[in-house]
Design an enzyme around this catalytic site. Structure first.
Site: not given
Ligand code: ARG
Length: 400
Positions: A16, A96, A125, A177
Site C-alpha cells: 500500500d 499512531r 487508524d 493483515s
Molecule cells: N483493531 C485494532 C485497532 O484498531 C488493530 C488494527 C490493526 N491494523 C491492522 N492492519 N491489522 O487498534
C-alpha cells in the site's frame, strides 16, 4: 487544495505505502519524503529505506523510536491499566500518535505542506493519524490516498506496482493483515473475519500454542518503580530490553493470545486477534501492585478511569487536554506503585503468586486471625449499626 510541493509519507515498505509513494508523484508531481519508524516490527529498515528511494522518495527518515514508544506511550497506558473493551492492550492505537508526532516534526523541519498515511476509510487508524496530526499542527494537510484512489482491489494495486517496477513479494498471498510493534501484534482479515472460527495456528506470529508450552511452570519476578516496570528477576533492564525479554518468556508459555469482537470507532464490529505476551504479563503484575498499595477508594475510582483512558487512546484522542489530565491523575496514584510481583507462567496463563512493596497497605496484625490480631472486634458492633441505619429506616417505613 493548494498545489502540493512536498509531502511526508508514513512509509512501511509494504504494498500500500509503496504504491502510494509512486501514485503521489505521478498524480501530483510532488516531492515525497518517506518516514519509517522502528517500533519493534522486526523488519530490516535498511531494506525499507532502499525501497523508498528506489520507488521515488526524495529523502528518507528512518528512526528507532522503540524506547520513546514504550516510555511515553505504552507505559502510560499500563499505569492507567487501559485495556480497550477489557481485553486489547492498544498496541496499534498507541503507535499512531507517536508516528503522527514525527510526521509533523519532519514536515515542519522540511517545510512540507502535507503528511500522508496509508489507512483505509473504514478503520480506526485514519482517525488516529488525522486527529493527532491536526492537534499538533492544524495547518498541515493530511492525505489518505487509499481512501480516494482508483484501485478497487489488491490485484489492481499489484498490477500498478509491477507496471512501475515496485518489487512485489511473490510469496503466496499473505492471508492476514498484520500490524506489529514491541507492545502488541494486531492480526485481522482472512478466515478471522468469521467470528465463529477459532484462529488457526498460522495466525500467530510469536506465541507458542499453550498446548505445546512447557509442562513445568516458570516463575518470574517483575520490579516496578512508580508504576513503571524496571527489572525482571532482580536484574535492572532498560525498557526495550525488558519488553523484549518479557515477550520472549511470555511467548514461550503461550501467554497473551487475545481474540475479541471489538467496536470500531466508525461503528462497525470487527473480529481481531492480538498477541501481547509481554504486555499481558505487565498488566497482571501492575494490577497486583495496585491491589496491595492503593487505598480502596483510589483503587476503585482508578478502575473507572481505566475504561475512559482506553477509549481515549482507541479513539485517537492522545494529544488532548482530557487525556493529559488523566495522565496527571495516573502519575499521582502510581507514585506508591513501587515493589515486586511474583508471577507463575503456565500453559497460556499468568498468575500472580506473590507481591511486596515498601508502600504496601497490607497490615498483618490487622488482617490475621491468630493471637497477634490487634483489630478492635468490639468496634465492629457500632460500625454495623451505623452502616445499616438507612436500611433499618427503610424497612420500618415499609412496615408502616
Ligand atoms: N483493531 C485494532 C485497532 O484498531 C488493530 C488494527 C490493526 N491494523 C491492522 N492492519 N491489522 O487498534
Amino acid at each position: 487544495m493548494t498545489k502540493l510541493r512536498k509531502v511526508v509519507l508514513a512509509y512501511s515498505g509494504g504494498l500500500d505505502t509503496s504504491v502510494i509513494l509512486k501514485w503521489l508523484i505521478e498524480k501530483y508531481d510532488v516531492e515525497v519524503i518517506a518516514f519509517s519508524a522502528d517500533v519493534g516490527q522486526q523488519e530490516d529498515l535498511n531494506l525499507v529505506r532502499e525501497k523508498a528511494l528506489k520507488t521515488g522518495a526524495s529523502k528518507t527518515y528512518v528512526l528507532d523510536v522503540k524506547r520513546e514508544f514504550l516510555e511515553d506511550y505504552c507505559f502510560r497506558a499500563l499505569k492507567a491499566q487501559a485495556l480497550y473493551e477489557g481485553k486489547y492492550p492498544l498496541g496499534t492505537a498507541l503507535n499512531r500518535p507517536i508516528i503522527s508526532k514525527y510526521l509533523v516534526k519532519i514536515a515542519e523541519e522540511e517545510g512540507a505542506d502535507a503528511v500522508v498515511h496509508g489507512s483505509t476509510g473504514k478503520g480506526n487508524d485514519q482517525v488516529r493519524f488525522e486527529t493527532s496530526v491536526r492537534a499538533l499542527n492544524p495547518n498541515l494537510e493530511v492525505l489518505a490516498p487509499v481512501r480516494d484512489w482508483e484501485f478497487k482491489s489488491r490485484e489492481e494495486e499489484i498490477e500498478y506496482a509491477l507496471k512501475h517496477g515496485i518489487p512485489v513479494e511473490i510469496t503466496k498471498d499473505k492471508p492476514y493483515s498484520i500490524d506489529r510493534n514491541i507492545w502488541s501484534i494486531s492480526i485481522e482479515c482472512g478466515i478471522l473475519e468469521d467470528p465463529w472460527v477459532e484462529p488457526p495456528e498460522d495466525a500467530f506470529l510469536i506465541t507458542k500454542n499453550p498446548k505445546f508450552a512447557p509442562d513445568e511452570p516458570e516463575y518470574l519476578t517483575v520490579e516496578f518503580d512508580k508504576g513503571i516496570p524496571v527489572g525482571i528477576n532482580g536484574e535492572t533492564l532498560d525498557p526495550v530490553m525488558l519488553m523484549e525479554k518479557l515477550n520472549e518468556i511470555g511467548s514461550r508459555h503461550g501467554v497473551g493470545r487475545i481474540d475479541i469482537v471489538e467496536n470500531r470507532l466508525v461503528g462497525i464490529k470487527s473480529r481481531e486477534v492480538y498477541e501481547a505476551p509481554g504486555a499481558t504479563i505487565l498488566y497482571v503484575a501492575h494490577k497486583e501492585l495496585e491491589r496491595m498499595c492503593l487505598d480502596r477508594e483510589t483503587f476503585r475510582f482508578k478502575e473507572y478511569l481505566s475504561i475512559k483512558y482506553a477509549e481515549l487512546v482507541y479513539y485517537g484522542l492522545w494529544f488532548t487536554p482530557i487525556k493529559e489530565g488523566l495522565d496527571a491523575f495516573m502519575d499521582k496514584v502510581n507514585e506508591t506503585l513501587s515493589g515486586e510481583v511474583r508471577l507463575k507462567l503456565y500453559k497460556g496463563s499468568v498468575t500472580p503468586v506473590g507481591r511486596r512493596s515498601k508502600y504496601s497497605l497490607y497490615d498483618y496484625e490487622l488482617a490475621t486471625y491468630d493471637v497477634k490480631d490487634t483489630f478492635d472486634h468490639k468496634a465492629g458492633e457500632g460500625f454495623c449499626k451505623i452502616w445499616s441505619i438507612p436500611y433499618s429506616i427503610l424497612a420500618r417505613k415499609k412496615k408502616d
